[in-house]
Design a protein around this motif. Sequence first.
Motif, PDB file in Angstrom:
ATOM      1  N   LEU A   2      -4.212   0.452   3.889  1.00 22.96           N
ATOM      2  CA  LEU A   2      -4.582   1.529   2.964  1.00 22.96           C
ATOM      3  C   LEU A   2      -3.598   2.667   3.167  1.00 22.96           C
ATOM      4  CD1 LEU A   2      -6.689   2.965   1.061  1.00 22.96           C
ATOM      5  CD2 LEU A   2      -7.845   3.694   3.144  1.00 22.96           C
ATOM      6  N   ALA A   3      -3.112   3.231   2.073  1.00 27.96           N
ATOM      7  CA  ALA A   3      -2.181   4.353   2.224  1.00 27.96           C
ATOM      8  C   ALA A   3      -2.406   5.339   1.087  1.00 27.96           C
ATOM      9  CB  ALA A   3      -0.735   3.859   2.206  1.00 27.96           C
ATOM     10  N   GLN A   4      -2.299   6.586   1.448  1.00 31.69           N
ATOM     11  CA  GLN A   4      -2.433   7.614   0.419  1.00 31.69           C
ATOM     12  C   GLN A   4      -1.338   8.643   0.580  1.00 31.69           C
ATOM     13  OE1 GLN A   4      -5.876  10.235   0.324  1.00 31.69           O
ATOM     14  NE2 GLN A   4      -4.531  11.491  -0.935  1.00 31.69           N
ATOM     15  N   GLY A   5      -0.769   9.045  -0.567  1.00 33.45           N
ATOM     16  CA  GLY A   5       0.237  10.097  -0.550  1.00 33.45           C
ATOM     17  C   GLY A   5       0.098  10.868  -1.844  1.00 33.45           C
ATOM     18  N   GLY A   6      -0.263  12.115  -1.721  1.00 35.29           N
ATOM     19  CA  GLY A   6      -0.447  12.922  -2.935  1.00 35.29           C
ATOM     20  C   GLY A   6      -1.539  12.309  -3.805  1.00 35.29           C
ATOM     21  N   GLU A   7      -1.189  12.059  -5.051  1.00 40.96           N
ATOM     22  CA  GLU A   7      -2.176  11.530  -5.995  1.00 40.96           C
ATOM     23  C   GLU A   7      -2.384  10.025  -5.847  1.00 40.96           C
ATOM     24  OE1 GLU A   7      -3.581  14.507  -7.856  1.00 40.96           O
ATOM     25  OE2 GLU A   7      -3.105  13.236  -9.594  1.00 40.96           O
ATOM     26  N   THR A   8      -1.412   9.380  -5.173  1.00 37.50           N
ATOM     27  CA  THR A   8      -1.432   7.913  -5.144  1.00 37.50           C
ATOM     28  C   THR A   8      -2.181   7.398  -3.937  1.00 37.50           C
ATOM     29  OG1 THR A   8       0.855   8.172  -5.871  1.00 37.50           O
ATOM     30  CG2 THR A   8       0.060   5.925  -5.489  1.00 37.50           C
ATOM     31  N   ALA A   9      -3.081   6.485  -4.194  1.00 37.87           N
ATOM     32  CA  ALA A   9      -3.744   5.801  -3.084  1.00 37.87           C
ATOM     33  C   ALA A   9      -3.829   4.334  -3.431  1.00 37.87           C
ATOM     34  CB  ALA A   9      -5.147   6.380  -2.878  1.00 37.87           C
ATOM     35  N   ARG A  10      -3.547   3.525  -2.465  1.00 36.65           N
ATOM     36  CA  ARG A  10      -3.526   2.089  -2.746  1.00 36.65           C
ATOM     37  C   ARG A  10      -4.041   1.318  -1.538  1.00 36.65           C
ATOM     38  NH1 ARG A  10       1.782   1.416  -3.690  1.00 36.65           N
ATOM     39  NH2 ARG A  10       1.681   2.450  -5.712  1.00 36.65           N
ATOM     40  N   LEU A  11      -4.809   0.299  -1.823  1.00 40.68           N
ATOM     41  CA  LEU A  11      -5.287  -0.623  -0.795  1.00 40.68           C
ATOM     42  C   LEU A  11      -4.675  -1.979  -1.116  1.00 40.68           C
ATOM     43  CD1 LEU A  11      -7.438  -1.266   1.525  1.00 40.68           C
ATOM     44  CD2 LEU A  11      -8.919  -1.994  -0.335  1.00 40.68           C
ATOM     45  N   ALA A  12      -4.149  -2.646  -0.104  1.00 37.05           N
ATOM     46  CA  ALA A  12      -3.582  -3.974  -0.343  1.00 37.05           C
ATOM     47  C   ALA A  12      -4.197  -4.971   0.625  1.00 37.05           C
ATOM     48  CB  ALA A  12      -2.071  -3.934  -0.187  1.00 37.05           C
ATOM     49  N   VAL A  13      -4.424  -6.170   0.123  1.00 42.48           N
ATOM     50  CA  VAL A  13      -5.056  -7.220   0.931  1.00 42.48           C
ATOM     51  C   VAL A  13      -4.168  -8.456   0.952  1.00 42.48           C
ATOM     52  CG1 VAL A  13      -7.124  -8.638   1.237  1.00 42.48           C
ATOM     53  CG2 VAL A  13      -7.308  -6.406   0.117  1.00 42.48           C
ATOM     54  N   GLY A  14      -3.846  -8.908   2.120  1.00 44.65           N
ATOM     55  CA  GLY A  14      -3.032 -10.123   2.266  1.00 44.65           C
ATOM     56  C   GLY A  14      -3.850 -11.258   2.851  1.00 44.65           C
ATOM     57  N   ALA A  48       0.831  -1.210   0.000  1.00 45.39           N
ATOM     58  CA  ALA A  48       0.000   0.000   0.000  1.00 45.39           C
ATOM     59  C   ALA A  48       0.868   1.263   0.000  1.00 45.39           C
ATOM     60  CB  ALA A  48      -0.921  -0.008   1.213  1.00 45.39           C
ATOM     61  N   VAL A  49       1.924   1.198   0.753  1.00 39.17           N
ATOM     62  CA  VAL A  49       2.785   2.363   0.917  1.00 39.17           C
ATOM     63  C   VAL A  49       3.703   2.551  -0.293  1.00 39.17           C
ATOM     64  CG1 VAL A  49       4.858   2.955   2.240  1.00 39.17           C
ATOM     65  CG2 VAL A  49       2.711   2.514   3.413  1.00 39.17           C
ATOM     66  N   GLY A  50       4.188   1.445  -0.790  1.00 40.49           N
ATOM     67  CA  GLY A  50       5.051   1.489  -1.971  1.00 40.49           C
ATOM     68  C   GLY A  50       6.498   1.769  -1.617  1.00 40.49           C
ATOM     69  N   GLY A  51       7.366   1.254  -2.439  1.00 41.04           N
ATOM     70  CA  GLY A  51       8.793   1.499  -2.207  1.00 41.04           C
ATOM     71  C   GLY A  51       9.626   0.430  -2.863  1.00 41.04           C
ATOM     72  N   PHE A  52      10.831   0.281  -2.349  1.00 41.32           N
ATOM     73  CA  PHE A  52      11.793  -0.644  -2.951  1.00 41.32           C
ATOM     74  C   PHE A  52      12.461  -1.501  -1.896  1.00 41.32           C
ATOM     75  CE2 PHE A  52      12.013   1.189  -7.149  1.00 41.32           C
ATOM     76  CZ  PHE A  52      11.521   2.469  -6.933  1.00 41.32           C
ATOM     77  N   VAL A  53      12.776  -2.710  -2.300  1.00 39.90           N
ATOM     78  CA  VAL A  53      13.679  -3.553  -1.516  1.00 39.90           C
ATOM     79  C   VAL A  53      15.071  -3.314  -2.067  1.00 39.90           C
ATOM     80  CG1 VAL A  53      14.354  -5.952  -1.044  1.00 39.90           C
ATOM     81  CG2 VAL A  53      11.920  -5.316  -1.093  1.00 39.90           C
ATOM     82  N   GLN A  54      16.020  -3.130  -1.187  1.00 42.12           N
ATOM     83  CA  GLN A  54      17.383  -2.914  -1.665  1.00 42.12           C
ATOM     84  C   GLN A  54      18.263  -4.108  -1.311  1.00 42.12           C
ATOM     85  OE1 GLN A  54      20.686  -0.055  -0.267  1.00 42.12           O
ATOM     86  NE2 GLN A  54      19.455   1.188  -1.658  1.00 42.12           N
ATOM     87  N   LEU A  55      18.994  -4.559  -2.334  1.00 41.07           N
ATOM     88  CA  LEU A  55      19.892  -5.690  -2.142  1.00 41.07           C
ATOM     89  C   LEU A  55      21.320  -5.233  -2.338  1.00 41.07           C
ATOM     90  CD1 LEU A  55      17.779  -7.828  -1.883  1.00 41.07           C
ATOM     91  CD2 LEU A  55      17.254  -6.747  -4.044  1.00 41.07           C
ATOM     92  N   ILE A  56      22.228  -5.945  -1.729  1.00 45.06           N
ATOM     93  CA  ILE A  56      23.633  -5.678  -2.000  1.00 45.06           C
ATOM     94  C   ILE A  56      24.332  -6.989  -2.320  1.00 45.06           C
ATOM     95  CG2 ILE A  56      24.297  -5.800   0.442  1.00 45.06           C
ATOM     96  CD1 ILE A  56      26.329  -3.511  -0.244  1.00 45.06           C
ATOM     97  N   SER A  57      25.230  -6.922  -3.284  1.00 43.15           N
ATOM     98  CA  SER A  57      26.032  -8.092  -3.621  1.00 43.15           C
ATOM     99  C   SER A  57      27.423  -7.595  -3.991  1.00 43.15           C
ATOM    100  CB  SER A  57      25.409  -8.837  -4.796  1.00 43.15           C
ATOM    101  OG  SER A  57      25.507  -8.046  -5.964  1.00 43.15           O
ATOM    102  N   SER A  58      28.277  -8.521  -4.362  1.00 43.33           N
ATOM    103  CA  SER A  58      29.640  -8.115  -4.713  1.00 43.33           C
ATOM    104  C   SER A  58      29.654  -7.230  -5.955  1.00 43.33           C
ATOM    105  CB  SER A  58      30.519  -9.342  -4.936  1.00 43.33           C
ATOM    106  OG  SER A  58      29.903 -10.200  -5.876  1.00 43.33           O
ATOM    107  N   THR A  59      28.589  -7.291  -6.743  1.00 43.03           N
ATOM    108  CA  THR A  59      28.535  -6.454  -7.947  1.00 43.03           C
ATOM    109  C   THR A  59      27.889  -5.100  -7.676  1.00 43.03           C
ATOM    110  OG1 THR A  59      26.458  -7.502  -8.573  1.00 43.03           O
ATOM    111  CG2 THR A  59      28.469  -8.433  -9.525  1.00 43.03           C
TER     112      THR A  59
END
Lengths: 785, 268, 140
Positions: free
Chosen positions: B192-204, B128-139
């Motif tokens: 449920l999360a809203q920020g600016g124009e974006t709103a999203r509902l997620a169901v697990g 709902a909030v949105g974002g990224f998972v960050q990974l690290i590797s030798s590259t």
Amino acid sequence: MASKGSGTSLSNPVLRSEDRRFLRGAGRYLADLSFPDTYHVAFVRSSEAHARIMDISTEKAYLPGVVGIFLAADLTSELGEVPMVWPVPGLQNPGHPLLAKETVRFPGEPIAVVIAADEQTARRAAKQVKVTYHRLPVVANLLQAVDRQAGGAAVHPEIADNIAYVWEREFGDPSALEKADDSFFQRLIIPRVAPLPMEPRGLIARYDREADLLSVWASSQFPHVLRLSLAVVLGHPESRIAVTVPDVGGAFGGKMNVYREDLLVAYFAKRLNLTLRYVETRSENFMAMTHGRDQIQDVRVFYTRRGRLLGMDVTIHANMGAYLQGATPGIPLFTAQMLSGCYRIPYIKVRVMGYYTNQAYTDAYRGAGRPEATYLVERVIEMVARKCGRDPLSVRLKNFIRRTQFPARVVTGLTYDSGDYSKALKKAAAKSGIKYWRSEQRARRLRGDRRQIGIGISSYVEFCGNSPSSAHAQLGLKTGGYESAVVRIHPTGAVTVISGSCPSGQGHETVWAQLVERCLGVAQEQVQVVTGTTTGTPWGGGTYGSRSAAVGGTAIYQACQRLIEKGRDYLQHLWQVKGEAIGFEQGVYSCGTRRISLQELAPRLYLAHDLPYGMEPGLEATVFFEPRSYTYPSGTHVCIVEVDALTGKTSILQYVAVDDCGHLLHEPIAKGQVIGGIVQGIGAALYEQIVQDEQTGQLLTQSFRSYHLPKAEDVPPIVTDHLCTPSPVNPLGVKGVGESGTIAAHPAVINAIVDALSVYGVEHVDMPATPEKLWQLCQMGGETE
Amino acid sequence: MNAFQYAAPGCLQDALRLLAAYPDAVLLAGGQVVINEMHRAERAPSPLIDLGRIDELKEIIETSDRVWIGAGVTHTQLAGHPAVKNWLPALVQAAQAVGDLQVRNRATVGGTIAYGDSCGDYWPVWYAVGGFVQLISSTGVRQVEIRDWLAGRCSTALRPQEIVRGIILNKRNRSYFCKHQVSAGETVTLSLAQGGETARLAVGGLTELPLSIELPPPVDEGWERRWKETAATRIDAAADPRATRYRKHLARQSAHWLIDKHAAGGVP
Amino acid sequence: MRADQTLVQFLREEKRLTGTHIGCDTVSCGACTVLLNGQAVKSCSVLAVQCDGARVDTVEGLCDQELSPLQQAFRECFAVQCGFCTPGFLMTACELMRTVKPKSRQELAVQLAGNYCRCTGYQPILDAIGRVLALPSPSR
């Protein structure tokens, strides 16, 4: 009984002596014991519910440290089978081998024994044993067994219909039904649950070849029975087996059995001359400790429009599991015996049918057949009230056995010792504020509130204080019901009490010492209590069936009386007075100005310099107390629920329990038993169920992740109160209290939920009353999908 | 079978070096899954690289529009951190409801990401909030959008030799959370999360992967009704053995409740 | 210690501190709860080797001769029956008393979700810990 010493009166109950070690983490449970050179046992268990074993490959399993891997073929043919002591007439018993030979019949059935130098290696090795199965059709639950009577999968090939036995009785006068205005039919389902004591099972066995002595430590409810079983199954002299039970972390009936694992560990300890240890994992406990309950009850009820319950025609379908454990066949017979409940019911026809399924063995679990009976009767009386449009309280009062009618013989043949059911019911009703809740219920119904109130009543009576041995004879249960006690005053005046009881949290150490103090006037702290060992003790029955106070306590009491009498007889001779002139109060004999305590008499009786002719020296008494009847605790519980029709969730707002267990030996301990029992009943009513896949029979609930054990946040506020109609069956006037809470609770909760949802047309809901189930019922106006 | 080895590197670079040297090593964070599986012998013993001593993984950093949560942060730490309390209230509620006290004290955000139990409580919030998972590797460092991370239940886009470094979440102070325990091991969870124009509902808990429902900006008259209809339509369409009538009903009811909460808070 | 030994195994087998118990195999029951740097953790899910340099408190450390006020409260409220779950509850209670400090009985009950009991029905345990936390007693 005189009471003396600090904190022995009910208003200032003595704190438990056991707690000193439990609170410090100094309890000694089976897994805490250690012996030098111990080897560890793991079991290879079936991953199938029903299959032929095509191949067992152990080649990858001989990890470094593995001492041996043994299959059924490796067991000596002289080895017996798992003991079963309740051969109900007509029972088809397929036997119960210690290890699966060609066929596995329930998930988790032991197939092989792995012995290794440490626990981890044994378990890893067991996982490396590869079993190849050929799947067979599965009878995955009781309903499948009941429905497929005329053909289909057979758990045992020689028992094609899976029926273990049929037991039928007709009690009372069928002409009583002529007065019935109407009758109705209802099917009631009592699900399979698991006892789940916090401490799983375990056993340690070691063999001393020189002395031919087999020593066993076990987390068990009955060391003497375990010893006897080992003697018979292993063919080892009973007198050369010593069983010791350390602290037990809960049992609830699940440790009231002699299991394959126990017999195999002891067998291999002797055969290999090794000290062997087995502690099961929780997963194994879910699979292979006996499960509880699991009945389908088909009831036809005959009643009058004025709310009189005239009779019932009951068929109890009872799940045995795949094999029979000690008491498996007979537990449902306890249900049959208690079908009259608190009521004067003129006619009861009952048929009990036992079935085999591809599930673990069913056996006693807190209440052992009596929760099932109370559930049936209390659901029935509630339905009668509803059909007659009458208040469920008044319908109960109308049908109750009256206070003046005790001892009350009911049609099933039992004679209830004492009770005042109306008083308990009125007390519970007042204490729960039923009037208030009814008006709240009315208000919410009027406004169509999504959260509806339900009031559930459960009036129960049950038999415990197991048992008069003659009752066992009548039912075909091949055990005696008595209990033993030794009370010994040593030469220095120290006191030891040996009881055949075997506690698993009930506080016997405290209560037996307190009882001896009350009888003999010896300070409680000085009384040594011995339980749970066969070494130097007389035969003990063990702890189950809420018997330890009524039967074990009475044995202790009687032993104390014998000592008091012996002291009196001696003083009669010493003081040259008549026995009646000698008083005994708080441990001290007196006659005129002469006084001497029982403890001071002890050295004289061991010195034996001036005993009257014919008197044996020493000061100890052994009693085997045979009760002449069961005792019958009773009471009424009232449960107030709020069901949210939108989510199906049930909140228990209030739970009031009024219990009559006769005299109380220790009020907080008794209360603890009631509350603990109630929560187990709530667990079964709302949350708990053992579930196996309908097709494959795979156990879907094999950990706490999938089986909902009640937690602190699931527990409602519980208020307890008590009544006392002393039992005339024993001199202490005690009944029993360990199982009452559980016996009462199931229908209290379900009656409340049905009451709440009656506005949606719901007439019945089966346990566990999960939110999904309740929501569906509300949606369908009472019809299930 | 390898002889068991254990190492607790003090920095990510050392961890990566160890991972390169022992390709079949298992990464250990909170241990609530890994140690249990090892103990039950479901997992063959293999070299363990314990990430628990890497301080740089334990940071929570706030930027102008995002919150960074290091993989080593425990649920207890998460629930107590001011940046999370201020900018991700739904995540605080989720963190407080995970497992139990003892589990929250050990289990980590990184462990949750790597384990990838798509029916877990955090995923609806993160979706709902949105974002990224960050990974690290030798590259180097790689980022994967949250909605692309899960491939199935307990299946993720984690590559060999990669370590989860953290999660970058959009600041969403208007975010909400709701959880229903359906049975012992199963929940239906919404966020449920809203920020600016974006709103999203997620169901697990209804479908194998969380249901992500994009909602139009709440500007026009009647936006609440449209949101509820959109949510209901998407929920009803869920086709999965888990998606029973009851669970769909719970999801719909909860969606309505969350939308009402958002409306009551005033349209931003 | 073996590198893959869990903390509970280490405590029980190496240190012979058997007060910490094993009641399940799915990190559920909490009978193995200890304090790790003051935080309640289930020691079945922590490796002994991870505790290098850390402070571990077990039930054996709660008192010397006299029971601590927390233990005494358990005794007086009859919150112990078989005693198997008791050490786990005591250790969780320590953290609750020190840092978490639940404000109501309901909140306390929620914080005890990781400690199971089959004997007492929880009520006396809530009474005991509630007393030590000075929570308002339930209206009954």
